[in-house]
Scaffold this motif. Structure first.
Motif, PDB file in Angstrom:
ATOM      1  N   VAL A 139      47.905  86.802  23.515  1.00  0.00           N
ATOM      2  CA  VAL A 139      47.578  88.025  24.530  1.00  0.00           C
ATOM      3  C   VAL A 139      46.831  88.891  23.956  1.00  0.00           C
ATOM      4  O   VAL A 139      45.753  89.168  24.700  1.00  0.00           O
ATOM      5  N   ILE A 140      46.903  89.531  22.741  1.00  0.00           N
ATOM      6  CA  ILE A 140      45.937  90.441  22.322  1.00  0.00           C
ATOM      7  C   ILE A 140      45.666  89.898  20.777  1.00  0.00           C
ATOM      8  O   ILE A 140      46.574  89.894  19.941  1.00  0.00           O
ATOM      9  N   PRO A 141      44.548  89.393  20.747  1.00  0.00           N
ATOM     10  CA  PRO A 141      44.286  88.893  19.165  1.00  0.00           C
ATOM     11  C   PRO A 141      43.752  90.102  18.458  1.00  0.00           C
ATOM     12  O   PRO A 141      43.052  90.893  18.808  1.00  0.00           O
ATOM     13  N   LEU A 142      44.340  89.802  17.132  1.00  0.00           N
ATOM     14  CA  LEU A 142      44.043  90.749  16.282  1.00  0.00           C
ATOM     15  C   LEU A 142      43.298  90.206  15.101  1.00  0.00           C
ATOM     16  O   LEU A 142      43.689  89.037  14.310  1.00  0.00           O
ATOM     17  N   GLU A 143      42.246  91.008  14.694  1.00  0.00           N
ATOM     18  CA  GLU A 143      41.471  90.344  13.563  1.00  0.00           C
ATOM     19  C   GLU A 143      41.380  91.486  12.345  1.00  0.00           C
ATOM     20  O   GLU A 143      41.117  92.682  12.775  1.00  0.00           O
TER      21      GLU A 143
END
Length: 168
Positions: free
Chosen positions: A21-25
């Motif tokens: 849903v919300i990619p974290l890098e």
């Protein structure tokens, strides 16, 4: 009528379908050196709790080794190294350098430097070490001077020679 079976025919019972849903890098641990100590403390606390051993701290030599290591295995490698060190410390109040894995105690030269170590002059090695230490302490010159074992005036002269602007 809709059943669980008709909604998830390809997934075994109890598994979850992961949808980003919300990619974290996050940058790798080698680029987040300030996270090493808090993560290490968290891993120590968890390992001590799981194994019913007393709390222990990191010796200064261990801290230096953890900061110097390149962490190719990222946070998971740090977690494994800390868990191993806690177990080898066997209830001692401090984790010592000998409790760390050998590759962390004496790390291979980091490969993120553009020049080969053989081609660097002593002055360039000194310059890089001073600037890296200054960065490690977020520009705090007094702390950097203490860590390097030099006076603040000596550090000031060296930084001026390297073209580093004076602190305000």
């Amino acid at each position: 009528m809709i059943s669980k079976r008709s909604l998830m025919p390809e997934h075994p019972e109890g598994s979850f379908l992961s949808i980003p849903v919300i990619p974290l890098e996050l940058p790798p641990l080698r680029d987040r050196r300030d996270d090493i100590l808090p993560l290490g403390r968290q891993f120590i606390a968890r390992t001590c709790e799981q194994n019913s051993c007393g709390p222990c701290a990191l010796s200064s030599g261990v801290l230096d080794a953890l900061y110097a290591y390149a962490w190719p295995g990222n946070v998971r490698e740090l977690e494994n190294a800390i868990e191993r060190a806690v177990m080898l410390a066997e209830g001692q109040p401090k984790i010592e350098l000998g409790d760390l894995p050998p590759e962390i105690r004496a790390p291979a030269p980091r490969t993120d430097s553009p020049a080969e170590p053989e081609s660097l002059t002593l002055a360039e090695v000194e310059r890089r070490h001073i600037l890296t230490t200054l960065e490690r302490f977020d520009g705090n010159r007094a702390t950097t001077a203490r860590a390097l074992g030099v006076g603040e005036n000596t550090l000031w002269r060296k930084l001026r020679a390297y073209g580093v602007p004076a602190a305000r």
